[in-house]
Motif scaffolding. Structure first.
Motif, PDB file in Angstrom:
ATOM      1  N   PRO A  59       5.233  18.445  -6.957  1.00  0.00           N
ATOM      2  CA  PRO A  59       5.116  17.158  -6.253  1.00  0.00           C
ATOM      3  C   PRO A  59       4.886  17.346  -4.756  1.00  0.00           C
ATOM      4  CG  PRO A  59       7.352  17.499  -7.053  1.00  0.00           C
ATOM      5  CD  PRO A  59       6.532  18.654  -7.530  1.00  0.00           C
ATOM      6  N   VAL A  60       4.035  16.511  -4.190  1.00  0.00           N
ATOM      7  CA  VAL A  60       3.753  16.537  -2.761  1.00  0.00           C
ATOM      8  C   VAL A  60       4.134  15.172  -2.197  1.00  0.00           C
ATOM      9  CG1 VAL A  60       1.968  16.773  -0.998  1.00  0.00           C
ATOM     10  CG2 VAL A  60       1.849  18.138  -3.085  1.00  0.00           C
ATOM     11  N   LEU A  61       5.022  15.166  -1.251  1.00  0.00           N
ATOM     12  CA  LEU A  61       5.458  13.931  -0.613  1.00  0.00           C
ATOM     13  C   LEU A  61       5.064  13.946   0.850  1.00  0.00           C
ATOM     14  CD1 LEU A  61       9.048  13.649  -2.085  1.00  0.00           C
ATOM     15  CD2 LEU A  61       7.053  12.339  -2.758  1.00  0.00           C
ATOM     16  N   THR A  62       4.860  12.769   1.426  1.00  0.00           N
ATOM     17  CA  THR A  62       4.592  12.655   2.843  1.00  0.00           C
ATOM     18  C   THR A  62       5.900  12.841   3.593  1.00  0.00           C
ATOM     19  OG1 THR A  62       2.825  11.101   2.369  1.00  0.00           O
ATOM     20  CG2 THR A  62       3.650  11.142   4.626  1.00  0.00           C
ATOM     21  N   ALA A  63       5.901  13.703   4.588  1.00  0.00           N
ATOM     22  CA  ALA A  63       7.130  13.976   5.337  1.00  0.00           C
ATOM     23  C   ALA A  63       7.593  12.757   6.122  1.00  0.00           C
ATOM     24  CB  ALA A  63       6.919  15.154   6.283  1.00  0.00           C
ATOM     25  N   VAL A  64       6.656  11.990   6.633  1.00  0.00           N
ATOM     26  CA  VAL A  64       6.989  10.786   7.397  1.00  0.00           C
ATOM     27  C   VAL A  64       6.218   9.619   6.784  1.00  0.00           C
ATOM     28  CG1 VAL A  64       6.931   9.676   9.656  1.00  0.00           C
ATOM     29  CG2 VAL A  64       7.324  12.139   9.489  1.00  0.00           C
ATOM     30  N   ALA A  65       6.946   8.623   6.368  1.00  0.00           N
ATOM     31  CA  ALA A  65       6.299   7.462   5.750  1.00  0.00           C
ATOM     32  C   ALA A  65       5.484   6.693   6.781  1.00  0.00           C
ATOM     33  CB  ALA A  65       7.353   6.551   5.150  1.00  0.00           C
ATOM     34  N   GLN A  95       0.806  -1.222   0.000  1.00  0.00           N
ATOM     35  CA  GLN A  95       0.000   0.000   0.000  1.00  0.00           C
ATOM     36  C   GLN A  95       0.841   1.276   0.000  1.00  0.00           C
ATOM     37  OE1 GLN A  95      -2.689  -1.933   3.236  1.00  0.00           O
ATOM     38  NE2 GLN A  95      -3.639  -0.008   2.642  1.00  0.00           N
ATOM     39  N   VAL A  96       2.145   1.161   0.132  1.00  0.00           N
ATOM     40  CA  VAL A  96       3.008   2.339   0.175  1.00  0.00           C
ATOM     41  C   VAL A  96       2.973   3.036  -1.183  1.00  0.00           C
ATOM     42  CG1 VAL A  96       5.372   3.174   0.439  1.00  0.00           C
ATOM     43  CG2 VAL A  96       4.498   1.374   1.935  1.00  0.00           C
ATOM     44  N   VAL A  97       2.713   4.343  -1.166  1.00  0.00           N
ATOM     45  CA  VAL A  97       2.661   5.127  -2.394  1.00  0.00           C
ATOM     46  C   VAL A  97       4.065   5.643  -2.677  1.00  0.00           C
ATOM     47  CG1 VAL A  97       1.685   7.177  -3.507  1.00  0.00           C
ATOM     48  CG2 VAL A  97       0.280   5.797  -1.970  1.00  0.00           C
ATOM     49  N   THR A  98       4.613   5.247  -3.813  1.00  0.00           N
ATOM     50  CA  THR A  98       5.972   5.682  -4.161  1.00  0.00           C
ATOM     51  C   THR A  98       5.970   6.825  -5.156  1.00  0.00           C
ATOM     52  OG1 THR A  98       6.083   3.958  -5.848  1.00  0.00           O
ATOM     53  CG2 THR A  98       6.998   3.433  -3.685  1.00  0.00           C
ATOM     54  N   ASP A  99       4.875   6.985  -5.907  1.00  0.00           N
ATOM     55  CA  ASP A  99       4.785   8.103  -6.847  1.00  0.00           C
ATOM     56  C   ASP A  99       4.202   9.307  -6.118  1.00  0.00           C
ATOM     57  OD1 ASP A  99       5.687   6.575  -8.974  1.00  0.00           O
ATOM     58  OD2 ASP A  99       3.665   5.904  -9.491  1.00  0.00           O
ATOM     59  N   PRO A 100       4.878  10.449  -6.160  1.00  0.00           N
ATOM     60  CA  PRO A 100       4.327  11.620  -5.470  1.00  0.00           C
ATOM     61  C   PRO A 100       3.087  12.140  -6.190  1.00  0.00           C
ATOM     62  CG  PRO A 100       6.286  12.228  -6.714  1.00  0.00           C
ATOM     63  CD  PRO A 100       6.146  10.736  -6.816  1.00  0.00           C
ATOM     64  N   THR A 101       2.156  12.617  -5.405  1.00  0.00           N
ATOM     65  CA  THR A 101       0.998  13.293  -5.986  1.00  0.00           C
ATOM     66  C   THR A 101       1.404  14.736  -6.235  1.00  0.00           C
ATOM     67  OG1 THR A 101       0.168  13.818  -3.800  1.00  0.00           O
ATOM     68  CG2 THR A 101      -0.649  11.797  -4.809  1.00  0.00           C
ATOM     69  N   THR A 102       0.550  15.494  -6.862  1.00  0.00           N
ATOM     70  CA  THR A 102       0.873  16.898  -7.122  1.00  0.00           C
ATOM     71  C   THR A 102      -0.192  17.797  -6.520  1.00  0.00           C
ATOM     72  OG1 THR A 102      -0.239  16.802  -9.256  1.00  0.00           O
ATOM     73  CG2 THR A 102       2.136  16.387  -9.252  1.00  0.00           C
ATOM     74  N   ASP A 103       0.221  19.032  -6.212  1.00  0.00           N
ATOM     75  CA  ASP A 103      -0.740  20.006  -5.704  1.00  0.00           C
ATOM     76  C   ASP A 103      -1.404  20.716  -6.877  1.00  0.00           C
ATOM     77  OD1 ASP A 103       1.049  21.916  -6.646  1.00  0.00           O
ATOM     78  OD2 ASP A 103       1.747  22.511  -4.653  1.00  0.00           O
ATOM     79  N   SER A 104      -2.212  21.733  -6.605  1.00  0.00           N
ATOM     80  CA  SER A 104      -2.966  22.414  -7.665  1.00  0.00           C
ATOM     81  C   SER A 104      -2.065  23.158  -8.649  1.00  0.00           C
ATOM     82  CB  SER A 104      -3.987  23.373  -7.046  1.00  0.00           C
ATOM     83  OG  SER A 104      -3.316  24.332  -6.255  1.00  0.00           O
ATOM     84  N   LEU A 105      -0.801  23.383  -8.295  1.00  0.00           N
ATOM     85  CA  LEU A 105       0.137  24.051  -9.200  1.00  0.00           C
ATOM     86  C   LEU A 105       1.043  23.056  -9.929  1.00  0.00           C
ATOM     87  CD1 LEU A 105       1.164  27.032  -6.903  1.00  0.00           C
ATOM     88  CD2 LEU A 105      -0.508  27.022  -8.759  1.00  0.00           C
ATOM     89  N   GLY A 106       0.797  21.767  -9.710  1.00  0.00           N
ATOM     90  CA  GLY A 106       1.589  20.752 -10.391  1.00  0.00           C
ATOM     91  C   GLY A 106       2.896  20.389  -9.697  1.00  0.00           C
TER      92      GLY A 106
END
Length: 148
Positions: free
Chosen positions: A73-79, A60-71
């Motif tokens: 990348p948004v990463l989780t600070a703590v996995a 279930q770990v997401v390795t691809d970063p999602t993006t915010d409204s400006l495109g």
């Protein structure tokens, strides 16, 4: 046999959640195929103990970063952890009760990793603990339980 190696003493012991499982601290967990664990179901005969931490399955770990409204990348600070510590055998922990319980009641697993009083004639294999909350516990609240 001249001697043996001690594996654990009193716990906790660490396990990996089964594929698709999200485990939250305080939930009862049960053994699953392949040496992994999942949230215990009602009247489970495979309860191992109580999860002390939150965890998800490694799948279930997401390795691809999602993006915010400006495109950007948004990463989780703590996995989110993919291992969970499980308390067992004589450990006293807080768990959520699906039904009100009195001090000293024997407990069984109910849905979603919660506990409830065992009743008058439970299957001895389903008893997972004893209510050790001195004032008892109300429905859907957390209280102390000593794991058997």
């Amino acid at each position: 046999m001249s001697g043996i190696v001690q594996v654990t003493k009193g716990g906790p012991k660490t396990f990996t959640p089964a594929s698709g499982e999200t485990i939250l601290g305080g939930q009862l967990v049960e053994g699953r195929a392949g040496g992994r664990i999942g949230v215990a179901g009602a009247a489970s005969l495979k309860v191992l103990g109580v999860a002390l931490t939150d965890a998800i399955a490694p799948e279930q770990v997401v390795t691809d970063p999602t993006t915010d409204s400006l495109g950007r990348p948004v990463l989780t600070a703590v996995a989110i952890p993919t291992k969970v510590a499980v308390a067992y055998a004589g450990t006293e922990v807080k768990v959520t009760y699906s039904t009100a319980a009195a001090f000293g009641d024997k407990l069984v697993a109910t849905a979603t990793g919660k506990v409830a009083p065992a009743g008058a004639t439970p299957d001895a294999r389903t008893i997972v603990g004893i209510c050790t909350e001195p004032a008892g516990v109300l429905i859907n609240t957390a209280g102390l339980m000593r794991i058997i």
